[in-house]
Design an enzyme around this catalytic site. Structure first.
Site, short mmCIF file in Angstrom:
data_model
loop_
_atom_site.label_atom_id
_atom_site.label_comp_id
_atom_site.label_asym_id
_atom_site.label_seq_id
_atom_site.Cartn_x
_atom_site.Cartn_y
_atom_site.Cartn_z
N GLU A 94 4.45 12.05 -3.70
CA GLU A 94 3.81 10.98 -4.74
C GLU A 94 4.37 11.48 -6.32
O GLU A 94 4.70 10.27 -6.78
CB GLU A 94 2.28 11.45 -4.64
CG GLU A 94 1.68 10.69 -3.48
CD GLU A 94 0.08 10.99 -3.20
OE1 GLU A 94 -0.32 10.52 -2.35
OE2 GLU A 94 -0.21 11.94 -3.99
N GLY A 153 -2.99 6.91 0.85
CA GLY A 153 -4.62 7.09 0.72
C GLY A 153 -5.44 5.63 1.10
O GLY A 153 -4.79 4.45 1.15
C1 5RP Z 1 -2.97 11.40 -1.60
C2 5RP Z 1 -3.68 10.98 -2.80
C3 5RP Z 1 -4.55 9.80 -2.81
O1 5RP Z 1 -4.11 8.93 -3.96
C4 5RP Z 1 -5.97 10.26 -3.24
O2 5RP Z 1 -6.51 11.58 -2.51
C5 5RP Z 1 -6.95 9.10 -3.24
O3 5RP Z 1 -7.32 8.90 -1.99
P1 5RP Z 1 -8.14 7.66 -1.76
O4 5RP Z 1 -7.51 6.57 -2.26
O5 5RP Z 1 -8.41 7.56 -0.27
O6 5RP Z 1 -9.53 7.93 -2.41
O7 5RP Z 1 -3.36 11.44 -3.87
O8 5RP Z 1 -2.24 12.64 -1.38
#
Ligand code: 5RP
Length: 221
Positions: A107, A33
């Site tokens: 994850e 992300g």
């Molecule tokens: C990806 C995730 C990310 O950690 C989550 O979506 C947060 O993303 P960002 O740091 O772009 O706000 O779970 O699967």
């Protein structure tokens, strides 16, 4: 400070926290992300102080390699010292919704492999009750109709994420309309639906530490 600067502040706090714990044999788990991308860029500055990384997505692996950081298969390492990743929502018990980027299964696997899970977010992610953010559920493609019906029975409104296939070859249902008062129970219930690979509630194994960046500074939860 704009949201991107806050994400970088949270990433910097995580780097400052983990750096003294690393040695030449350490493996660092890396999430996915935009917040994690800041962490990856900062990690490059200390790349000679640890052994390698494992990654929760192809996208993060590519970014890590771009910085000359070694990325290993999880099965090739004995352990992961620390896992650093963002989240879509965080509650006061450090329970999370994750999977906005669709990488939730890997994850959760890397988080489960790590001695410590450090979550990095900007203050917009902090909530009292999880569920305003649509909950991602990774599903085997042939089961998406079955799983969607079961989720409707639970009161959720699943929407197939369009034009998206996970790194594992599956689809994502984004579930709207859930107020998640008992994250551990919902995580377990969703895992028990046949055809569900993984869901984005991280409650049974919550984050050990959350760095929340706001205009006034970084709060530790
Ligand atoms: C990806 C995730 C990310 O950690 C989550 O979506 C947060 O993303 P960002 O740091 O772009 O706000 O779970 O699967």
């Amino acid at each position: 400070m704009d949201q991107d600067q806050l994400k970088r502040s949270a990433a910097q706090a995580a780097l400052d926290y983990i750096a003294p714990k690393l040695d030449g044999s350490s493996v660092v788990g890396v999430g996915t992300g935009s917040t994690t991308n800041h962490f990856i860029d900062l990690l490059a500055g200390i790349k000679h102080t640890f052994n390698a990384t494992v990654s929760s997505s192809e996208a993060s692996a590519e970014r890590l390699r771009g910085h000359g950081i070694a990325v290993l298969d999880l099965n090739a390492v004995d352990g992961v010292a620390v896992y650093v990743d963002g989240a879509d929502e965080v509650n006061g018990a450090r329970q999370l919704i994750k999977g906005g980027g669709g990488a939730l299964t890997r994850e959760k696997i890397v988080a489960a492999s790590a001695d410590e899970f450090v979550c990095i977010v900007d203050a917009s992610k902090r909530v009292e009750v999880l569920g305003d953010y649509p909950l991602p559920v990774e599903v085997i493609p042939m089961a998406r109709g079955l799983v969607a019906r079961e989720i409707r029975e639970l009161g959720g409104h699943p929407e197939l994420r369009q034009d998206f296939v996970t790194d594992n070859g599956n689809v994502i249902l984004d579930v709207h309309g859930l107020k998640i008062f008992d994250p551990t129970e919902l995580e377990r219930t969703l895992n028990n639906i046949v055809g569900v690979v993984c869901n984005g509630v991280f409650a049974a194994q919550a984050a050990d530490l959350v760095f929340i960046a706001a205009a006034g500074g970084v709060e530790t939860l």
